[in-house]
Design an enzyme around this catalytic site. Sequence first.
Site, PDB file in Angstrom:
ATOM      1  N   ASP A  96       0.772  -1.386   0.034  1.00 21.24           N
ATOM      2  CA  ASP A  96       0.023   0.046  -0.029  1.00 21.24           C
ATOM      3  C   ASP A  96       0.916   1.175   0.135  1.00 21.24           C
ATOM      4  OD1 ASP A  96      -2.359   0.998  -0.008  1.00 21.24           O
ATOM      5  OD2 ASP A  96      -3.029   0.804   1.956  1.00 21.24           O
ATOM      6  N   LYS A 178      -9.469   7.357  11.172  1.00 21.19           N
ATOM      7  CA  LYS A 178      -9.607   7.710   9.798  1.00 21.19           C
ATOM      8  C   LYS A 178      -8.214   7.491   9.200  1.00 21.19           C
ATOM      9  CE  LYS A 178      -9.300  11.055   7.229  1.00 21.19           C
ATOM     10  NZ  LYS A 178      -8.749  10.260   6.061  1.00 21.19           N
ATOM     11  N   GLU A 253       0.241  16.437  15.899  1.00 22.19           N
ATOM     12  CA  GLU A 253       1.688  15.939  15.370  1.00 22.19           C
ATOM     13  C   GLU A 253       1.763  16.331  13.882  1.00 22.19           C
ATOM     14  OE1 GLU A 253       4.546  14.661  14.010  1.00 22.19           O
ATOM     15  OE2 GLU A 253       3.717  12.369  14.140  1.00 22.19           O
ATOM     16  N   CYS A 287       8.125  12.601   9.228  1.00 24.20           N
ATOM     17  CA  CYS A 287       7.877  13.982   9.728  1.00 24.20           C
ATOM     18  C   CYS A 287       9.472  14.475  10.485  1.00 24.20           C
ATOM     19  CB  CYS A 287       6.968  13.920  10.801  1.00 24.20           C
ATOM     20  SG  CYS A 287       7.173  12.583  12.436  1.00 24.20           S
ATOM     21  N   GLU A 388       8.439  21.753   3.964  1.00 24.13           N
ATOM     22  CA  GLU A 388       8.485  20.467   3.972  1.00 24.13           C
ATOM     23  C   GLU A 388       8.409  19.611   2.720  1.00 24.13           C
ATOM     24  OE1 GLU A 388       5.429  18.116   6.308  1.00 24.13           O
ATOM     25  OE2 GLU A 388       7.101  17.221   7.420  1.00 24.13           O
ATOM     26  N   LYS A 458       6.588  25.034  18.109  1.00 25.66           N
ATOM     27  CA  LYS A 458       6.246  26.017  16.932  1.00 25.66           C
ATOM     28  C   LYS A 458       5.060  25.237  16.021  1.00 25.66           C
ATOM     29  CE  LYS A 458      10.489  27.108  15.747  1.00 25.66           C
ATOM     30  NZ  LYS A 458      11.824  27.815  15.285  1.00 25.66           N
TER      31      LYS A 458
END
Length: 495
Positions: A96, A178, A253, A287, A388, A458
């Site tokens: 996946d 979800k 997060e 992340c 990012e 932040k």
Amino acid sequence: MRKVPLGADEIFVGGRWERGGGEPIEAVDPATGRVFHRFHGASVDDVENAVTRGRAAADDSGWRDALPHERAAVLRAIGDAIAATAEEISAVQTTDTGKTLAETRALALSAAGTFRFMAAALETMEEAVTPSRGPYLTMTAHEPYGVVGAITPWNSPIASDAQKAAPALAAGNAVVLKPSVWAPCVSLLLARVCERAGLPAGLLSVLPGSGRVVGDAIVRHPLVGKVSFTGGTATGRAIGRLAADKIMPVTLELGGKSPTIVFPDADVERAIAGVLFGIFSSTGQSCVAGSRVFVHESVYQDFVGTLVSRTRRLRVGPGTDPSTQVAPLVTGEHRDRVARMVEAAVTEGARVLCGGSIPLGGVYDGGAYYLPTVLAGVSNDAPICREEIFGPVAVVLPFADEADLVRQANDNDYGLACGIWTRDYRRAYRIARAIDAGTVWINTYKQFSISTPFSGHKASGLGTEKGREGIKSYMRQKSLYWDLGDHPLPWAGGQ
Ligand code: TXE
């Protein structure tokens, strides 16, 4: 179409496997571009059913009021069942998300460990008897919110699902989970594992579907008392605004643009290995990816030269090949976004030291591959250093001294993680304390432990996950006063 053990066209709505009322979802293997599972996602009505059935289950099954060791026994059984199913979970997640089997195996075992850890934390959790300031005994109790919404991204679904579902269930809540439409399958498999392990029906729902419709309905639902979200900062802000209207707590997060810092006295082999792992493992879709590599100017040429030659040697291929280090990205769409960001950086003056393109031919055809890329020649305020990327792209930046480094490293909206490479432990401590980040790794990178709290500073987040206290973030605190006095309260007078 490859068979995956996911059953028919079903999602898990309040303890029942049902056809979703929402949009059709096609699960695509990013290594080949082939569709391997088709099903209908959730609708707003499914959210309604999941939440109301969840609420009823939390109350009626006795889950809410079960003693800690009783809930812990179920969580332990889930942890064991995940561990026993790890190979299956890993295969589904690799299909996946494209990730390597080694990584998805580790994620499955980490999810098992999360359920076991939360079971232990729950059994040993203490309530406080607080110092009394009158003729009464005061104590603090913690109670579940009822229904918790857990919204997770596509990059490490089984681990982030467990990181939210385990403490939320431990706390006595029902959970409406979800997952992202880009990687929903392993979350559905998790639901089957939880069901088989004896989680009372209704306590867990898994509702794949669009964030805008399904995620939004979960956040807005009046019976959802807390939402825990992992994803992009823009979405986190939107959820935070909705939560403010409901006066509902949220854990967010969010993204990162983490600095990893190489001082002249660093152990070069360790630093190279750590920098490579920090940015290119998970194909940069992490992340905490160490995407801004600051190197002291005195060692910059040598270190960057070695970094580039080692990056070129990384093996790019399908996640099912045991020799692969850099697997495909999650979708062709995401790969194209990464490619566009690199192109924009080059237009603005960045130099491509290696990578910077899509590999073609053979095993790469049809897959969502992108070569591990090192960019140089931009300053820390360039968009490529601020946004990012969530892909295998590192930017190398020189620094002159500690003050210059701290200023540059902190000059960013994000504050998620940081890596420091030096043999000088005093300097490591000074820098670690000066950098705005929720996690700092010293002479290592991207190591995680469920027993260690995780949070972002932040724009990287709000609230804390993991650790023993993780359970309490899914509970409301209540204070109880017990009268111990010999007389009625004096205010009303008396005989
Ligand atoms: O994230 P989204 P996307 C970053 C990364 C990535 C970018 C976009 O830079 O390129 O975010 O990724 C659900 N109400 N991260 O689009 O949209 C959504 O369906 C409620 C960093 O995948 O934030 C999914 O389940 N829910 C990150 C989840 O939110 C909503 C991990 C995350 O999706 C919603 C992933 C809404 N209005 C992406 N809109 C990290 N920090 O680990 C979306 N969702």
